[in-house]
Design a protein around this motif. Structure first.
Motif, PDB file in Angstrom:
ATOM      1  N   LEU A   1     -31.487 -31.343   5.909  1.00 52.85           N
ATOM      2  CA  LEU A   1     -31.819 -32.244   4.807  1.00 52.85           C
ATOM      3  C   LEU A   1     -30.570 -32.736   4.085  1.00 52.85           C
ATOM      4  N   GLY A   2     -29.604 -31.847   3.867  1.00 50.80           N
ATOM      5  CA  GLY A   2     -28.377 -32.240   3.174  1.00 50.80           C
ATOM      6  C   GLY A   2     -27.616 -33.316   3.915  1.00 50.80           C
ATOM      7  N   LEU A   3     -27.566 -33.216   5.242  1.00 52.88           N
ATOM      8  CA  LEU A   3     -26.886 -34.219   6.054  1.00 52.88           C
ATOM      9  C   LEU A   3     -27.617 -35.555   5.987  1.00 52.88           C
ATOM     10  N   ALA A   4     -28.944 -35.509   6.034  1.00 57.71           N
ATOM     11  CA  ALA A   4     -29.736 -36.737   5.943  1.00 57.71           C
ATOM     12  C   ALA A   4     -29.533 -37.415   4.592  1.00 57.71           C
ATOM     13  N   ILE A   5     -29.477 -36.634   3.526  1.00 60.83           N
ATOM     14  CA  ILE A   5     -29.224 -37.187   2.195  1.00 60.83           C
ATOM     15  C   ILE A   5     -27.838 -37.811   2.140  1.00 60.83           C
ATOM     16  N   SER A   6     -26.861 -37.125   2.718  1.00 59.27           N
ATOM     17  CA  SER A   6     -25.491 -37.656   2.761  1.00 59.27           C
ATOM     18  C   SER A   6     -25.446 -39.006   3.460  1.00 59.27           C
ATOM     19  N   ASN A   7     -26.123 -39.113   4.592  1.00 58.05           N
ATOM     20  CA  ASN A   7     -26.142 -40.363   5.344  1.00 58.05           C
ATOM     21  C   ASN A   7     -26.815 -41.479   4.551  1.00 58.05           C
TER      22      ASN A   7
ATOM     23  N   PHE B   1     -43.530 -29.188   4.687  1.00 62.05           N
ATOM     24  CA  PHE B   1     -43.023 -28.743   5.988  1.00 62.05           C
ATOM     25  C   PHE B   1     -42.238 -29.894   6.608  1.00 62.05           C
ATOM     26  N   ILE B   2     -40.925 -29.825   6.520  1.00 60.69           N
ATOM     27  CA  ILE B   2     -40.034 -30.860   7.032  1.00 60.69           C
ATOM     28  C   ILE B   2     -39.321 -30.305   8.267  1.00 60.69           C
ATOM     29  N   GLU B   3     -39.266 -31.101   9.305  1.00 61.34           N
ATOM     30  CA  GLU B   3     -38.623 -30.660  10.548  1.00 61.34           C
ATOM     31  C   GLU B   3     -37.111 -30.537  10.345  1.00 61.34           C
ATOM     32  N   THR B   4     -36.626 -29.300  10.296  1.00 56.56           N
ATOM     33  CA  THR B   4     -35.194 -29.012  10.172  1.00 56.56           C
ATOM     34  C   THR B   4     -34.863 -27.809  11.047  1.00 56.56           C
ATOM     35  N   GLU B   5     -33.593 -27.454  11.056  1.00 52.84           N
ATOM     36  CA  GLU B   5     -33.178 -26.263  11.806  1.00 52.84           C
ATOM     37  C   GLU B   5     -33.854 -25.009  11.248  1.00 52.84           C
ATOM     38  N   MET B   6     -34.109 -25.011   9.926  1.00 48.80           N
ATOM     39  CA  MET B   6     -34.743 -23.857   9.302  1.00 48.80           C
ATOM     40  C   MET B   6     -36.187 -23.705   9.787  1.00 48.80           C
ATOM     41  N   THR B   7     -36.918 -24.819   9.895  1.00 49.65           N
ATOM     42  CA  THR B   7     -38.321 -24.738  10.305  1.00 49.65           C
ATOM     43  C   THR B   7     -38.481 -24.630  11.822  1.00 49.65           C
ATOM     44  N   ASP B   8     -37.421 -24.916  12.574  1.00 52.20           N
ATOM     45  CA  ASP B   8     -37.484 -24.794  14.028  1.00 52.20           C
ATOM     46  C   ASP B   8     -37.762 -23.363  14.477  1.00 52.20           C
ATOM     47  N   THR B   9     -37.455 -22.410  13.620  1.00 53.05           N
ATOM     48  CA  THR B   9     -37.631 -21.002  13.989  1.00 53.05           C
ATOM     49  C   THR B   9     -39.048 -20.492  13.709  1.00 53.05           C
ATOM     50  N   VAL B  10     -39.885 -21.319  13.076  1.00 53.01           N
ATOM     51  CA  VAL B  10     -41.253 -20.892  12.762  1.00 53.01           C
ATOM     52  C   VAL B  10     -42.075 -20.822  14.049  1.00 53.01           C
ATOM     53  N   PRO B  11     -42.721 -19.694  14.323  1.00 52.49           N
ATOM     54  CA  PRO B  11     -43.526 -19.565  15.546  1.00 52.49           C
ATOM     55  C   PRO B  11     -44.615 -20.641  15.618  1.00 52.49           C
ATOM     56  N   GLU B  12     -44.953 -21.068  16.830  1.00 52.74           N
ATOM     57  CA  GLU B  12     -45.909 -22.155  17.027  1.00 52.74           C
ATOM     58  C   GLU B  12     -47.261 -21.853  16.390  1.00 52.74           C
ATOM     59  N   LYS B  13     -47.680 -20.606  16.428  1.00 51.95           N
ATOM     60  CA  LYS B  13     -48.959 -20.217  15.819  1.00 51.95           C
ATOM     61  C   LYS B  13     -48.986 -20.607  14.345  1.00 51.95           C
ATOM     62  N   PHE B  14     -47.917 -20.318  13.627  1.00 49.11           N
ATOM     63  CA  PHE B  14     -47.872 -20.616  12.200  1.00 49.11           C
ATOM     64  C   PHE B  14     -47.695 -22.116  11.960  1.00 49.11           C
TER      65      PHE B  14
ATOM     66  N   GLY C   1     -43.177 -33.666   8.125  1.00 44.90           N
ATOM     67  CA  GLY C   1     -42.275 -34.699   7.641  1.00 44.90           C
ATOM     68  C   GLY C   1     -40.937 -34.645   8.340  1.00 44.90           C
ATOM     69  N   ASN C   2     -40.133 -35.695   8.128  1.00 44.41           N
ATOM     70  CA  ASN C   2     -38.774 -35.674   8.666  1.00 44.41           C
ATOM     71  C   ASN C   2     -37.773 -35.840   7.534  1.00 44.41           C
ATOM     72  N   VAL C   3     -36.547 -35.445   7.793  1.00 43.78           N
ATOM     73  CA  VAL C   3     -35.531 -35.375   6.734  1.00 43.78           C
ATOM     74  C   VAL C   3     -35.228 -36.737   6.132  1.00 43.78           C
ATOM     75  N   ASN C   4     -35.340 -37.801   6.926  1.00 44.16           N
ATOM     76  CA  ASN C   4     -35.032 -39.127   6.408  1.00 44.16           C
ATOM     77  C   ASN C   4     -36.041 -39.565   5.351  1.00 44.16           C
ATOM     78  N   GLU C   5     -37.277 -39.120   5.473  1.00 47.88           N
ATOM     79  CA  GLU C   5     -38.290 -39.454   4.465  1.00 47.88           C
ATOM     80  C   GLU C   5     -37.956 -38.809   3.122  1.00 47.88           C
ATOM     81  N   VAL C   6     -37.427 -37.619   3.171  1.00 46.61           N
ATOM     82  CA  VAL C   6     -37.006 -36.957   1.935  1.00 46.61           C
ATOM     83  C   VAL C   6     -35.741 -37.616   1.380  1.00 46.61           C
TER      84      VAL C   6
END
Length: 240
Positions: free
Chosen positions: A15-21, A181-194, A208-213
């Motif tokens: 998210l920080g990188l997307a905000i920077s861009n 729930f925004i798709e980031t490296e942090m949320t990539d580790t969430v198991p598919e079930k959850f 959501g995606n980081v650019n929307e934020v």
């Protein structure tokens, strides 16, 4: 018109990188990460200001440098840096609790403290604290993380009122955003079930995606958002 510098913590990824861009063309950025090596191909007009925010000594030095090197021209602060350790509080070691509180809550508080006086002198400035939907809803296995994010929303509302009490005429705004729930490296580790359980609770039927934020942050920094203050903006697809 005076130069407008924007500090973004946790600016090297997600998210920080997307905000920077999103802000890179309009503002001069002060980019934070734990290590300078996290950045590549940084525009020369921007600045790096790195520190490990989990270290109280480094946080203190970071705030001193921020005031000394950029205080007069600092216009905005995006307190985005955050960490999580997802586990039951019963099994959460105290050192993880301390680190969550230090990075997610104390660091933003100290950064706000560092810039507030200059903002009051300049009679302008915007602080956006990045909270989370779980700060309102809570979440199993994220008790401390959720508490820190709720704290950021309360901090923002309180400081907005505090500025009003200290200065009758000003253009200072302090608010928070609460991504879902925004798709980031942090949320990539969430198991598919959850992931599928979370998806069921989102009326938008997608994550959501980081650019929307980042687009919301850009709007909130602009004069078009001049009457948005002391509130928490949800960016969550209508999550229930």
């Amino acid at each position: 018109m005076p130069e407008k510098k924007i500090l973004i913590t946790g600016a090297s990824r997600g998210l920080g990188l997307a905000i920077s861009n999103a802000l890179s063309k309009e503002y001069t950025l002060i980019l934070h990460a734990t290590r300078k090596e996290s950045f590549t191909n940084v525009d020369p007009k921007h600045h790096l200001l790195c520190a490990d925010l989990s270290d109280p000594t480094q946080l203190n030095e970071f705030c001193k440098r921020l005031k000394k090197e950029h205080g007069d021209t600092l216009y905005g602060v995006i307190n985005n840096a955050g960490i999580t350790f997802d586990k039951s509080l019963i099994y959460q070691p105290e050192n993880e609790i301390d680190k969550l509180l230090q990075v997610n809550l104390k660091a933003p508080i100290m950064i706000c403290k560092a810039v507030m006086k200059q903002f009051l002198l300049n009679k302008r400035g915007v602080i956006i604290n990045v909270s989370s939907c779980v700060g309102e809803t809570g979440n199993a296995f994220q008790a401390v993380y959720s508490a820190t994010k709720a704290g950021l929303a309360a901090l923002s509302k309180s400081l907005a009122r505090e500025v009003s009490a200290l200065s009758e005429e000003h253009a200072i705004r302090i608010l928070s955003i609460a991504p879902g729930f925004i798709e980031t490296e942090m949320t990539d580790t969430v198991p598919e079930k959850f992931r599928q359980e979370y998806l069921k609770a989102i009326p938008a039927n997608r994550f959501g995606n980081v650019n929307e934020v980042a687009d919301v942050v850009a709007f909130l920094l602009s004069d078009k958002a001049s009457y948005i203050n002391g509130t928490n903006i949800n960016i969550n697809g209508g999550i229930l």
